[in-house]
Design a protein around this motif. Structure first.
Motif, PDB file in Angstrom:
ATOM      1  N   SER A 206       1.534   6.722  -6.805  1.00 46.52           N
ATOM      2  CA  SER A 206       0.442   7.644  -7.127  1.00 46.52           C
ATOM      3  C   SER A 206       0.867   9.092  -6.908  1.00 46.52           C
ATOM      4  O   SER A 206       0.608   9.968  -7.745  1.00 46.52           O
ATOM      5  CB  SER A 206      -0.786   7.321  -6.281  1.00 46.52           C
ATOM      6  OG  SER A 206      -1.243   6.013  -6.510  1.00 46.52           O
ATOM      7  N   GLY A 207       1.523   9.333  -5.771  1.00 53.00           N
ATOM      8  CA  GLY A 207       1.968  10.693  -5.466  1.00 53.00           C
ATOM      9  C   GLY A 207       2.979  11.204  -6.474  1.00 53.00           C
ATOM     10  O   GLY A 207       2.896  12.352  -6.941  1.00 53.00           O
TER      11      GLY A 207
ATOM     12  N   SER B  78       2.991  14.699 -13.223  1.00 53.76           N
ATOM     13  CA  SER B  78       2.070  15.189 -14.256  1.00 53.76           C
ATOM     14  C   SER B  78       1.862  16.692 -14.128  1.00 53.76           C
ATOM     15  O   SER B  78       1.819  17.421 -15.129  1.00 53.76           O
ATOM     16  CB  SER B  78       0.724  14.469 -14.145  1.00 53.76           C
ATOM     17  OG  SER B  78       0.868  13.080 -14.311  1.00 53.76           O
ATOM     18  N   LEU B  79       1.745  17.163 -12.874  1.00 54.02           N
ATOM     19  CA  LEU B  79       1.558  18.595 -12.641  1.00 54.02           C
ATOM     20  C   LEU B  79       2.756  19.389 -13.146  1.00 54.02           C
ATOM     21  O   LEU B  79       2.602  20.383 -13.875  1.00 54.02           O
ATOM     22  CB  LEU B  79       1.347  18.850 -11.148  1.00 54.02           C
ATOM     23  CG  LEU B  79       1.257  20.318 -10.710  1.00 54.02           C
ATOM     24  CD1 LEU B  79       0.056  20.990 -11.367  1.00 54.02           C
ATOM     25  CD2 LEU B  79       1.166  20.430  -9.200  1.00 54.02           C
ATOM     26  N   PHE B  80       3.959  18.942 -12.774  1.00 54.06           N
ATOM     27  CA  PHE B  80       5.166  19.643 -13.214  1.00 54.06           C
ATOM     28  C   PHE B  80       5.347  19.546 -14.723  1.00 54.06           C
ATOM     29  O   PHE B  80       5.860  20.480 -15.359  1.00 54.06           O
ATOM     30  CB  PHE B  80       6.396  19.087 -12.498  1.00 54.06           C
ATOM     31  CG  PHE B  80       6.575  19.619 -11.106  1.00 54.06           C
ATOM     32  CD1 PHE B  80       6.989  20.932 -10.901  1.00 54.06           C
ATOM     33  CD2 PHE B  80       6.322  18.832 -10.004  1.00 54.06           C
ATOM     34  CE1 PHE B  80       7.157  21.438  -9.618  1.00 54.06           C
ATOM     35  CE2 PHE B  80       6.474  19.324  -8.718  1.00 54.06           C
ATOM     36  CZ  PHE B  80       6.899  20.636  -8.524  1.00 54.06           C
ATOM     37  N   LEU B  81       4.911  18.438 -15.315  1.00 54.82           N
ATOM     38  CA  LEU B  81       4.995  18.287 -16.766  1.00 54.82           C
ATOM     39  C   LEU B  81       4.095  19.289 -17.475  1.00 54.82           C
ATOM     40  O   LEU B  81       4.513  19.939 -18.442  1.00 54.82           O
ATOM     41  CB  LEU B  81       4.608  16.853 -17.160  1.00 54.82           C
ATOM     42  CG  LEU B  81       4.598  16.553 -18.668  1.00 54.82           C
ATOM     43  CD1 LEU B  81       6.009  16.694 -19.239  1.00 54.82           C
ATOM     44  CD2 LEU B  81       4.055  15.153 -18.926  1.00 54.82           C
TER      45      LEU B  81
ATOM     46  N   ALA C 240       0.831  -1.213   0.000  1.00 50.99           N
ATOM     47  CA  ALA C 240       0.000   0.000   0.000  1.00 50.99           C
ATOM     48  C   ALA C 240       0.863   1.260   0.000  1.00 50.99           C
ATOM     49  O   ALA C 240       0.561   2.234  -0.704  1.00 50.99           O
ATOM     50  CB  ALA C 240      -0.929  -0.002   1.209  1.00 50.99           C
ATOM     51  N   LYS C 241       1.958   1.213   0.760  1.00 54.84           N
ATOM     52  CA  LYS C 241       2.860   2.365   0.822  1.00 54.84           C
ATOM     53  C   LYS C 241       3.506   2.613  -0.531  1.00 54.84           C
ATOM     54  O   LYS C 241       3.625   3.765  -0.980  1.00 54.84           O
ATOM     55  CB  LYS C 241       3.928   2.112   1.888  1.00 54.84           C
ATOM     56  CG  LYS C 241       4.877   3.288   2.108  1.00 54.84           C
ATOM     57  CD  LYS C 241       5.879   2.974   3.198  1.00 54.84           C
ATOM     58  CE  LYS C 241       6.843   4.139   3.398  1.00 54.84           C
ATOM     59  NZ  LYS C 241       7.844   3.829   4.453  1.00 54.84           N
TER      60      LYS C 241
END
Length: 284
Positions: A21-22, A28-31, A14-15
């Motif tokens: 995911s993080g 994706s945001l920085f891309l 899970a970790k």
């Protein structure tokens, strides 16, 4: 012993999944931001920000997007004010005047949850029908009607969640002093005041970035919006029209416009986090 190993193994998996995911979301945001900056920075200039489009702007000639910036701020500002004036009383009514746990209270909150998730193009179609019925042409007023309908559920559900965090003792003490329901509501509003500003900023951020809802209702104009019954340009629509052009320079201006919109949203997010931290300190 095997049970403990199994639980540790599941926790480790899970970790790892959470880390993946993080990293994926952050990457994706920085891309996205990187692409916008890479393609938009060479085309951004003071002329582009401070001037309205001149003849042939969308085919590569001179001018800027000042009309779209101003139109977006007008549209988002007016609709957010209206949504706040309508949404806060609704949230207070759901929490103060309706019996908690009743069918009316549950069904009302479920309704706003549904409205919260409806795509903005649906609000645009509904607002367009209202405009046709009232005889209103595509204008800033039409866009304000659309975005107000879109942002009311955001304000209502955010304020509703904030009111649920108010300690029960605060309500009980206020009522024990002989305060009326409305006087108690005013005390609760003061308690969640930083959170209310957060809700307003969230609604403003959604309003200024919407394109589907205003496509049918706001129209588009190269002129500065002087009156509420005139068509008005918005940044999302300006980006859409510029990206539709086959001319590379115009497409570059679209990314520059997207960079301006991203900076506005970034400022809103920063303000939201500051107000959220104030809300936490206020509770402590």
């Amino acid at each position: 012993m095997s049970n403990i190993k199994s639980r540790l193994r599941k926790e480790k998996i899970a970790k790892i999944l959470m880390q993946i995911s993080g990293i994926s979301i952050t990457g994706s945001l920085f891309l996205i931001i990187g692409i916008i900056m890479y393609k938009g920075l060479p085309y951004i200039s003071w002329e582009m920000i401070s001037q309205s489009p001149k003849g042939g702007f969308y085919i590569g000639k001179g001018g800027g997007i000042f009309n779209a910036i101003l139109g977006s701020l007008y549209l988002a500002g007016l609709s957010t004010v209206l949504a706040t004036l309508i949404g806060i009383p609704i949230a207070l009514y759901l929490n103060m005047y309706i019996k908690q746990g009743s069918f009316l209270e549950k069904s009302s909150k479920l309704l706003f949850d549904v409205l919260f998730g409806i795509p903005s193009i649906v609000y645009g179609a509904i607002a367009f029908s209202i405009m046709v019925w009232l005889g209103i042409r595509a204008s800033l007023l039409g866009g304000v009607i659309t975005i107000t309908l879109l942002t009311i559920p955001i304000v209502v559900r955010t304020i509703d969640e904030l009111l649920l965090t108010v300690p029960v003792d605060l309500k009980n003490v206020t009522k024990s002093l002989g305060a009326t329901t409305w006087e108690t509501a005013k005390v609760l509003i003061k308690y969640i005041k930083p959170g209310i500003f957060t809700a307003i900023l969230l609604a403003f951020g959604r309003a200024i970035g919407d394109v589907a809802g205003v496509l049918l209702t706001t129209g588009f104009s190269d002129n500065l919006p002087k009156y509420i019954d005139e068509p008005a340009a918005t940044l999302p629509l300006a980006i859409f029209f510029q990206l539709s052009s086959p001319i590379p320079e115009v497409q570059g201006r679209a990314y520059a416009s997207a960079l301006v919109l991203t900076l506005i949203i970034l400022i809103i997010v920063i303000c939201t986090h500051i107000l959220a931290s104030k809300q936490k300190k206020h509770k402590i």
